[in-house]
Design an enzyme around this catalytic site. Structure first.
Site, PDB file in Angstrom:
ATOM      1  N   MET A   1      -7.013 -29.634 -42.706  1.00 30.96           N
ATOM      2  CA  MET A   1      -6.909 -30.105 -41.661  1.00 30.96           C
ATOM      3  C   MET A   1      -6.736 -31.426 -41.671  1.00 30.96           C
ATOM      4  SD  MET A   1     -11.334 -28.965 -40.620  1.00 30.96           S
ATOM      5  CE  MET A   1     -11.769 -27.376 -40.504  1.00 30.96           C
TER       6      MET A   1
ATOM      7  N   GLY B   1     -12.414 -26.837 -36.953  1.00 34.10           N
ATOM      8  CA  GLY B   1     -12.885 -27.880 -37.695  1.00 34.10           C
ATOM      9  C   GLY B   1     -13.746 -28.452 -38.278  1.00 34.10           C
TER      10      GLY B   1
ATOM     11  N   HIS C   1      -4.147 -21.553 -43.174  1.00 34.24           N
ATOM     12  CA  HIS C   1      -4.656 -22.275 -42.044  1.00 34.24           C
ATOM     13  C   HIS C   1      -4.527 -23.741 -41.262  1.00 34.24           C
ATOM     14  CE1 HIS C   1      -8.095 -21.662 -38.198  1.00 34.24           C
ATOM     15  NE2 HIS C   1      -6.931 -22.124 -37.799  1.00 34.24           N
TER      16      HIS C   1
ATOM     17  N   ASP D   1      -8.452 -23.719 -45.712  1.00 37.63           N
ATOM     18  CA  ASP D   1      -8.521 -24.750 -44.131  1.00 37.63           C
ATOM     19  C   ASP D   1      -7.501 -25.575 -44.340  1.00 37.63           C
ATOM     20  OD1 ASP D   1     -11.254 -22.818 -42.773  1.00 37.63           O
ATOM     21  OD2 ASP D   1      -9.434 -22.412 -42.302  1.00 37.63           O
TER      22      ASP D   1
ATOM     23  N   GLY E   1     -17.127 -25.899 -40.532  1.00 40.28           N
ATOM     24  CA  GLY E   1     -17.583 -23.631 -41.049  1.00 40.28           C
ATOM     25  C   GLY E   1     -18.820 -24.174 -40.885  1.00 40.28           C
ATOM     26  N   GLY E   2     -19.673 -22.816 -40.880  1.00 39.88           N
ATOM     27  CA  GLY E   2     -20.837 -22.424 -40.337  1.00 39.88           C
ATOM     28  C   GLY E   2     -21.069 -22.982 -38.731  1.00 39.88           C
TER      29      GLY E   2
ATOM     30  N   MET F   1      -8.662 -17.475 -32.845  1.00 42.76           N
ATOM     31  CA  MET F   1     -10.757 -18.461 -33.708  1.00 42.76           C
ATOM     32  C   MET F   1     -11.438 -18.207 -32.628  1.00 42.76           C
ATOM     33  SD  MET F   1      -9.209 -20.804 -36.047  1.00 42.76           S
ATOM     34  CE  MET F   1     -11.135 -21.337 -35.818  1.00 42.76           C
TER      35      MET F   1
ATOM     36  N   MET G   1      -4.218 -26.282 -39.667  1.00 42.63           N
ATOM     37  CA  MET G   1      -5.171 -26.989 -38.427  1.00 42.63           C
ATOM     38  C   MET G   1      -4.347 -28.508 -38.134  1.00 42.63           C
ATOM     39  SD  MET G   1      -8.884 -25.035 -38.425  1.00 42.63           S
ATOM     40  CE  MET G   1      -7.916 -25.723 -40.666  1.00 42.63           C
TER      41      MET G   1
ATOM     42  N   ASP H   1     -11.400 -15.271 -37.038  1.00 44.75           N
ATOM     43  CA  ASP H   1     -11.855 -16.681 -38.194  1.00 44.75           C
ATOM     44  C   ASP H   1     -13.137 -17.966 -36.928  1.00 44.75           C
ATOM     45  OD1 ASP H   1      -9.424 -19.151 -39.544  1.00 44.75           O
ATOM     46  OD2 ASP H   1     -11.850 -19.040 -39.452  1.00 44.75           O
ATOM     47  N   GLY H   2     -14.099 -17.623 -38.177  1.00 42.62           N
ATOM     48  CA  GLY H   2     -15.335 -18.369 -37.471  1.00 42.62           C
ATOM     49  C   GLY H   2     -16.205 -18.059 -37.273  1.00 42.62           C
ATOM     50  N   GLY H   3     -17.353 -17.813 -37.794  1.00 42.99           N
ATOM     51  CA  GLY H   3     -19.323 -17.052 -37.904  1.00 42.99           C
ATOM     52  C   GLY H   3     -19.029 -15.795 -37.607  1.00 42.99           C
TER      53      GLY H   3
ATOM     54  N   SER I   1     -12.649 -18.571 -46.776  1.00 43.30           N
ATOM     55  CA  SER I   1     -12.577 -19.717 -46.383  1.00 43.30           C
ATOM     56  C   SER I   1     -13.533 -19.841 -47.362  1.00 43.30           C
ATOM     57  CB  SER I   1     -12.537 -19.847 -45.339  1.00 43.30           C
ATOM     58  OG  SER I   1     -13.053 -21.484 -44.993  1.00 43.30           O
TER      59      SER I   1
ATOM     60  N   HIS J   1      -8.731 -18.062 -47.902  1.00 45.05           N
ATOM     61  CA  HIS J   1      -8.203 -18.805 -46.762  1.00 45.05           C
ATOM     62  C   HIS J   1      -8.232 -20.573 -46.901  1.00 45.05           C
ATOM     63  CE1 HIS J   1      -7.866 -18.743 -42.186  1.00 45.05           C
ATOM     64  NE2 HIS J   1      -8.704 -19.079 -42.359  1.00 45.05           N
TER      65      HIS J   1
END
Ligand code: DX5
Ligand code: ZN
Length: 216
Positions: free
Chosen positions: A36, A141, A65, A34, A143-144, A136, A67, A174-176, A7, A32
């Site tokens: 937003m 909203g 993606h 993101d 990253g990290g 998700m 959002m 997606d995420g972590g 991402s 990817h």
């Protein structure tokens, strides 16, 4: 085949073309994006113009993606900007079936996204309209963030639902995502892994991508 989609939310925004070129060099399968809108999620990142700008720097698929609220408004823009895949949140669209049709009419692959609290049943009626379903594993909203372990069960449920439907649908998470959480997700049935922070902060991003893919 396990695909890794770094991402660019975690990349250097002041040098995105170079970041995308390097990401492909590191062996990424997708880029990817993101997107937003500052409404559906608190942050604003970028729109289709960023997709158009990075298109020249990579020939691997761009996985957008969205959002954003009412995503249907933006589908044509992303098609014109060279996106290959567009995923839209079930929570942000009252007519998700129509939006999936629109994405396909514009010649792109289509998918829905489910937030951590959204049950798998929310995508049951559109499985055959999806090329990919994105789950998700953080609240969207930022990253990290820390991986939400409860999502592993959702991956298994989704995999069973897809297998029963007889459709061939990728499961993206997606995420972590890092090598440890990726392993759990792959074992549960995910085959596309988004990774921002773990790739862009790694000493050796190319090796990190291999580790996430489980290739090392
Ligand atoms: C969050 C985004 C994710 C995020 C993943 O809203 O959808 O793609 O950037 O980033 P990491 O891998 O840093 O959790
Ligand atoms: Zn994302």
């Amino acid at each position: 085949m396990i695909k890794v989609a770094p991402s660019i939310l975690s990349a250097d925004f002041a040098n995105m073309g170079e970041a995308v070129r390097k990401t492909q060099e590191w062996g990424a399968d997708y880029i990817h994006l993101d997107v937003m809108d500052g409404n559906f999620v608190p942050q604003i990142t970028f729109g289709a113009m960023m997709c158009k700008a990075i298109r020249k720097y990579t020939n691997i698929p761009i996985d957008a993606h969205l959002m954003v609220n009412d995503p249907r408004k933006y589908i044509e823009q992303f098609a014109d900007a060279g996106a290959d895949i567009v995923t839209v949140h079930t929570e942000a669209d009252k007519h998700i079936h129509g939006t999936l049709q629109k994405i396909k009419q514009c010649g792109m692959k289509a998918g829905v996204v489910l937030n951590p609290a959204t049950p798998i049943s929310a995508c049951e009626c559109v499985i055959e309209d999806c090329d990919m379903i994105l789950l998700m594993s953080v609240n969207p909203g930022f990253g990290g963030q820390k991986f939400i372990p409860g999502v592993v069960k959702k991956i298994q449920q989704l995999k069973n639902m897809i297998d029963k439907s007889g459709c061939s649908v990728d499961i993206e998470i997606d995420g972590g995502i890092n090598p440890e959480t990726a392993k759990l997700c792959i074992e549960a049935g995910a085959n596309v892994l988004v990774a921002g922070n773990s790739v862009f902060t790694a000493q050796d991003p190319a090796r990190m991508i291999k580790l996430i893919r489980g290739a090392e």
